[in-house]
Structure formats: structure tokens, C-alpha cells
Design an enzyme around this catalytic site. Structure first.
Site, PDB file in Angstrom:
ATOM      1  CE  LYS A 166      -2.156  -1.737   3.849  1.00 30.50           C
ATOM      2  NZ  LYS A 166      -2.999  -1.826   5.034  1.00 30.50           N
TER       3      LYS A 166
ATOM      4  CG  ASP B  26      14.847  -0.572   3.707  1.00 29.95           C
ATOM      5  OD1 ASP B  26      15.682   0.301   3.946  1.00 29.95           O
ATOM      6  OD2 ASP B  26      14.462  -1.371   4.580  1.00 29.95           O
TER       7      ASP B  26
ATOM      8  CE  LYS C 261      15.169   3.745   4.793  1.00 31.98           C
ATOM      9  NZ  LYS C 261      14.647   2.918   5.913  1.00 31.98           N
TER      10      LYS C 261
ATOM     11  CB  VAL D 234      11.388   7.957   6.181  1.00 27.14           C
ATOM     12  CG1 VAL D 234      12.767   8.560   6.387  1.00 27.14           C
ATOM     13  CG2 VAL D 234      11.402   6.952   5.034  1.00 27.14           C
TER      14      VAL D 234
ATOM     15  CG  ASP E 215       3.177   1.362   7.241  1.00 26.69           C
ATOM     16  OD1 ASP E 215       3.949   1.140   6.289  1.00 26.69           O
ATOM     17  OD2 ASP E 215       2.844   0.492   8.056  1.00 26.69           O
TER      18      ASP E 215
ATOM     19  NE  ARG F 200      -0.170   2.277   4.995  1.00 19.23           N
ATOM     20  CZ  ARG F 200       0.840   1.488   4.627  1.00 19.23           C
ATOM     21  NH1 ARG F 200       1.765   1.933   3.817  1.00 19.23           N
ATOM     22  NH2 ARG F 200       0.928   0.252   5.064  1.00 19.23           N
TER      23      ARG F 200
END
Ligand code: IMP
Ligand code: MG
Length: 180
Positions: free
Chosen positions: A42, A101, A129, A153, A159, A165
Site C-alpha cells: 500500500k 530498502d 536507501k 521514515v 507507514d 501514511r
């Protein structure tokens, strides 16, 4: 919500300016290609809605969901929870993601969609990242909005425990917000 934020990393204005720049590139890239733009739910929804409106050529919108993070740590495993509905065989696919990530999710998504034999797949992520990348992950995003430091973050779709969000900016949470 705002009072749980230690530092605003990217303001609304910075995000929108970068999306407009990427939109120009993507508009050129996908002229006459009628791409399928796949959002990974999401976390991507806020970015998706803004990004797709800056891609000024016809495109098809589609979404998939894979098993996600719980808390601040990736489990490393992924499962498709919701598949795309378009038949992408022979089509040009643009994957939109919120953040790259460890690289697990995007690598999984990329390999999964590749099996459907699209004509091409490119990846556009709002955030990257690189400090967190897992060894052995070789996939590189084609378009990166912002490269950010190794901090957790939230906001602009991202979230913590399903919260934050709907913040319009990207910020770093105060440590005490994790224990709430
Ligand atoms: P990866 O598989 O480790 O690359 O992470 C993929 C997913 O983890 C992202 O799509 C996000 O939902 C979540 N994630 C990674 N880093 C953050 C973060 O700093 N804040 C919020 N969610 C994150
Ligand atoms: Mg996510």
C-alpha cells in the site's frame, strides 16, 4: 501526527518538484508505448497518484500487493497477496515503489512480473536507501526520486504500524513514537 516527527526530510514542495522532473523523463520514455504502470500496495498509493498524473501519455494503471514489513524490520520473505489484473505479456511495464530498502520486495516483484514475459520492466522508486541494501541484491532502480540516509521514515504513503501514511511529507519518527 506531526508531533511524532523528529525531522521533516522531504517537504511537499520538494517531492512535487522531483515528481514533475521524473514525469518529464517518463513521458519521453513511454511515448507510444502504452505502458502498464504497476503500483506495489500500500505504501505507493500517495506517490502513485501524483506520479502517474505527471506521465503525460496514455497508460494502464494496475496494482499488486505482496507480503509486507511488520514494524521496522523486513522478514526477508515475500508472497503475492494480490496479483495484477492486466495481461502484461509483450507489454512495457513500469513498477512504481515507495522505497527501495533492503531490496527484497522489489527484487521479488521484478522476478515475479518478469515470468509473465513483458516486453520490458523499468523501476521507479520515490526513495532509495542504499545503505540498507542486502548483499547479493543486484537490481538497480531506473528512476530514483531521492536517495536518503539510513533512517526509518514515514509519511507520503509510508507507514509505521499502518500509521502516518497520510502525512503529506516524508519525515523521521521520534524514537518514542515506536513504543506507542
Ligand atoms: P525492502 O524489501 O526492504 O526493500 O522494503 C520494502 C518495503 O519495506 C517498502 O515497500 C516499505 O513498505 C517498507 N519500508 C522500508 N523502509 C521503510 C521506511 O523507512 N519506512 C517505512 N516503510 C519502509
Ligand atoms: Mg510497503
Amino acid at each position: 501526527m506531526d508531533r511524532d516527527i523528529k525531522e521533516v526530510l522531504l517537504t511537499e514542495a520538494q517531492i512535487q518538484a522531483r515528481i514533475a522532473e521524473m514525469g518529464e523523463e517518463l513521458t519521453r520514455e513511454y511515448a507510444d508505448k502504452y505502458p502498464v504502470v504497476v503500483g506495489v500496495l500500500k505504501g505507493v498509493v500517495v506517490f502513485y497518484a501524483d506520479m502517474v498524473r505527471q506521465i503525460k501519455v496514455p497508460c494502464e494503471m494496475d496494482f499488486m500487493a505482496i507480503s509486507s514489513y511488520s514494524g521496522t524490520n523486513s522478514t526477508g520473505k515475500a508472497v503475492v497477496k494480490k496479483d495484477i489484473s492486466a495481461d502484461i505479456k509483450g507489454r512495457h511495464v513500469l513498477i512504481l515503489e515507495d522505497i527501495y530498502d533492503t531490496g527484497n520486495s522489489l527484487s521479488f516483484t521484478y522476478d515475479y512480473l518478469m515470468e509473465k514475459e513483458p516486453a520490458s520492466i523499468k523501476i521507479c522508486t520515490l526513495l532509495d536507501k542504499p545503505a540498507r541494501r542486502k548483499p547479493g541484491i543486484t537490481l538497480k532502480p531506473d528512476y530514483v526520486g531521492f536517495t536518503i540516509p539510513d533512517a526509518f521514515v514515514v509519511g507520503y504513503g509510508l507507514d509505521f504500524d499502518e500509521k502516518y501514511r497520510n502525512l503529506p511529507y516524508v519525515g523521521i519518527l521520534k524514537p518514542e513514537a515506536y513504543s506507542k
